[in-house]
Design a protein around this motif. Structure first.
Motif, short mmCIF file in Angstrom:
data_model
loop_
_atom_site.label_atom_id
_atom_site.label_comp_id
_atom_site.label_asym_id
_atom_site.label_seq_id
_atom_site.Cartn_x
_atom_site.Cartn_y
_atom_site.Cartn_z
N PHE A 1 5.31 4.86 5.90
CA PHE A 1 5.81 4.20 4.69
C PHE A 1 5.58 2.68 4.76
N GLY A 2 5.53 2.14 5.97
CA GLY A 2 5.39 0.70 6.12
C GLY A 2 3.99 0.18 5.92
N PHE A 3 3.03 1.08 5.71
CA PHE A 3 1.65 0.61 5.54
C PHE A 3 1.50 -0.32 4.34
N PRO A 4 2.06 0.02 3.17
CA PRO A 4 1.93 -0.92 2.05
C PRO A 4 3.22 -1.67 1.71
N ILE A 5 4.38 -1.21 2.24
CA ILE A 5 5.64 -1.72 1.72
C ILE A 5 6.21 -2.79 2.65
N PHE A 6 6.85 -3.81 2.09
CA PHE A 6 7.37 -4.91 2.88
C PHE A 6 8.53 -4.45 3.77
N PHE A 7 8.79 -5.24 4.80
CA PHE A 7 9.83 -4.92 5.78
C PHE A 7 11.18 -4.67 5.11
N ASP A 8 11.65 -5.63 4.31
CA ASP A 8 12.99 -5.52 3.76
C ASP A 8 13.11 -4.37 2.76
N ALA A 9 12.10 -4.18 1.93
CA ALA A 9 12.15 -3.09 0.96
C ALA A 9 12.13 -1.74 1.65
N GLY A 10 11.26 -1.58 2.63
CA GLY A 10 11.19 -0.32 3.35
C GLY A 10 12.47 0.00 4.09
N LEU A 11 13.05 -1.02 4.71
CA LEU A 11 14.28 -0.81 5.47
C LEU A 11 15.42 -0.37 4.56
N VAL A 12 15.55 -1.01 3.40
CA VAL A 12 16.63 -0.66 2.48
C VAL A 12 16.50 0.78 2.00
N VAL A 13 15.29 1.20 1.65
CA VAL A 13 15.08 2.56 1.16
C VAL A 13 15.36 3.58 2.26
N LEU B 1 10.68 13.57 -1.09
CA LEU B 1 9.52 12.88 -0.54
C LEU B 1 8.73 12.19 -1.64
N GLY B 2 8.62 12.84 -2.79
CA GLY B 2 7.92 12.22 -3.91
C GLY B 2 8.60 10.95 -4.38
N LEU B 3 9.92 10.95 -4.41
CA LEU B 3 10.66 9.74 -4.81
C LEU B 3 10.42 8.61 -3.83
N LEU B 4 10.32 8.92 -2.55
CA LEU B 4 10.06 7.87 -1.56
C LEU B 4 8.60 7.41 -1.59
N LEU B 5 7.71 8.33 -1.93
CA LEU B 5 6.29 7.97 -1.99
C LEU B 5 5.93 7.19 -3.25
N LEU B 6 6.74 7.35 -4.30
CA LEU B 6 6.42 6.68 -5.56
C LEU B 6 6.34 5.16 -5.41
N PRO B 7 7.35 4.48 -4.85
CA PRO B 7 7.20 3.02 -4.69
C PRO B 7 6.08 2.66 -3.72
N MET B 8 5.89 3.50 -2.71
CA MET B 8 4.80 3.25 -1.76
C MET B 8 3.45 3.26 -2.47
#
Length: 464
Positions: free
Chosen positions: A119-131, A241-248
């Motif tokens: 998940f961290g490949f495209p998403i920033f540290f703080d956004a990924g951590l919160v999700v 999983l789809g909901l988590l992949l959507l912002p990614m």
């Protein structure tokens, strides 16, 4: 606010910075003054003592505070609401159960870390951590033990990807400044980030998590969720999983388009800009939250009941946001005071090998002013003439970028807004955060630097 022309020498400025950090620690850890009040007070005193004109002090304070809030508040707000919705509908439990079923109970921390790497490949540290917070907390509650065992592998994975691997903005900006190839930076940076995470984050978390016990906090998501489990079926794993992949996916699309536009491969048009807007992290999280409300909100109840759940999720994060903003204020004052400028001027020629010089300068800038991004981009600009003069190929430039990123990662402490974000999210006091998170960031950065050093002869042998 741009840095002022320093009115003190580098030595005096460094003493001021060290004194400010020491005062802050005394106020918070010894006198038990609230962290938000302490940060604002020390930021104001530091601005005056460092020579920022008194008339400009309010602007210096608000620039750091507002800039950090602008980057953090929307991400934390939307992320926590999404996390709370996943929590109360049982979605976090479904994802946790699936991960544990695939990896096994003993590998739960490893499973969380691997998922965070993806998940961290495209998403920033703080956004990924919160999700990821509800998933981390759910797994930690299920198996017990210190929260560190489960939280640090995931948090370290997001930190490693954010600092080292393109298309994240820091390594991309450094690679461009040094005249390297972003594609090569990705090919080299990705395996280095994974190995550095395994050694510096995962193995360290296994060790420290058995020595320092941190309970799962109830501030954000409350106690174990029983409210809706009996009343409504849980969402399926593919749906969660789809909901988590959507912002990614949205953020990845934005990153790819931005990279193509910046490199001149793609022309910025109204259509391209619109798609990029959808992929901006706050917008991507907003779209994901609205989608989650539409597809799993009915499991909570009426629209009013869903609104009540989301509203309750926002209250506890006010303290987190304010303290994080105040941490950004403190770091911003240190930057505005000219500490970074004075240091880079004095460290222009250290007579060290380029790889070591990159690491040392980035480390000193990271420690003195807190921002990893500033340390990374400033160091790249400073050593770019040296890199050009040595005629380094893309492979070795990628290793120099990794060395810079390693230095910009180590020693996260009280002038880093990320320090406060982690401290409050995981329910740790300042002493615990220094003993755990600061050390983990340092082992992560050192692991990446050692890997860059080991790969340097290989790159030199192939002439790359």
């Amino acid at each position: 606010m741009d840095p002022i022309t320093p009115v003190h020498g580098t030595g005096v400025l460094l003493l001021i910075a060290a004194g400010a950090v020491a005062l802050l620690l005394v106020l918070i850890m010894k006198l038990r003054l609230h962290a938000f009040v302490s940060l604002v007070l020390v930021s104001t005193l530091t601005a005056v003592v460092a020579g920022i004109p008194v008339a400009d002090v309010p602007d210096a304070l608000l620039a750091g505070f507002g800039g950090t809030l602008g980057a953090v508040a929307l991400l934390v707000g939307f992320g926590v609401m999404l996390g709370r919705l996943l929590e109360v509908t049982g979605g976090a439990q479904v994802l946790a159960d699936t991960l544990i079923g695939r990896f096994g109970e003993q590998r739960a921390p490893f499973a969380l870390g691997v998922a965070a790497l993806l998940f961290g490949f495209p998403i920033f540290f703080d956004a990924g951590l919160v999700v990821f917070l509800p998933i981390i907390f759910t797994v930690a509650r299920r198996f017990g033990g210190s929260l560190i065992l489960y939280a640090f592998p995931a948090a370290g994975a997001f930190a490693a990807m954010h600092a080292i691997v393109p298309p994240h903005p820091g390594p991309v900006a450094a690679t461009v400044a040094l005249g390297g190839d972003v594609g090569v930076g990705l090919l080299v940076g990705l395996p280095v980030a994974v190995v550095a995470w395994f050694v510096g984050s995962y193995l360290y978390a296994r060790w420290i998590g058995r020595r320092i016990v941190v309970d799962v906090p109830t501030l954000l998501f409350g106690e174990e969720n029983d409210a809706t489990a009996a009343d409504a079926p849980r969402p399926s794993f593919p749906l969660v999983l789809g909901l988590l992949l959507l912002p990614m996916g949205l953020i990845a699309l934005n990153t790819v388009l931005s990279t193509l536009v910046d490199s001149g491969v793609l022309t910025a048009t109204a259509t391209v800009d619109t798609v990029r807007l959808v992929g901006e992290t706050p917008i991507a999280l907003l779209i994901t939250l609205l989608t989650a409300i539409a597809v799993i909100g009915s499991r909570v109840g009426s629209v009013g009941e869903v609104t009540g759940v989301l509203d309750a999720a926002l209250g506890p994060i006010c303290t987190i946001i304010l303290i994080t903003g105040a941490g950004g204020m403190f770091g911003g004052v240190l930057r505005t005071s000219g500490i970074g400028t004075a240091m880079t001027d004095s460290l222009g020629d250290l007579g060290m090998p380029v790889l070591l010089q990159a690491f040392v300068i980035a480390t000193l800038l990271r420690v003195s002013q807190g921002s990893a991004t500033v340390a990374l981009t400033t160091t790249a600009g400073l050593i770019s003439p040296l890199v050009a003069s040595e005629g380094l190929g893309d492979f070795r430039i990628a290793l120099v970028v990794i060395a810079i990123a390693a230095g910009a990662t180590v020693l996260s402490h009280v002038n880093d807004s990320g320090f406060w974000l982690v401290s409050r999210f995981f329910g740790m006091d300042e002493k615990q955060t220094l003993r755990t998170w600061t050390v983990m960031e340092t082992t992560l950065g050192l692991s990446a630097f050692v890997l860059a050093v080991l790969l340097w002869p290989v790159a030199a042998a192939v002439g790359a």
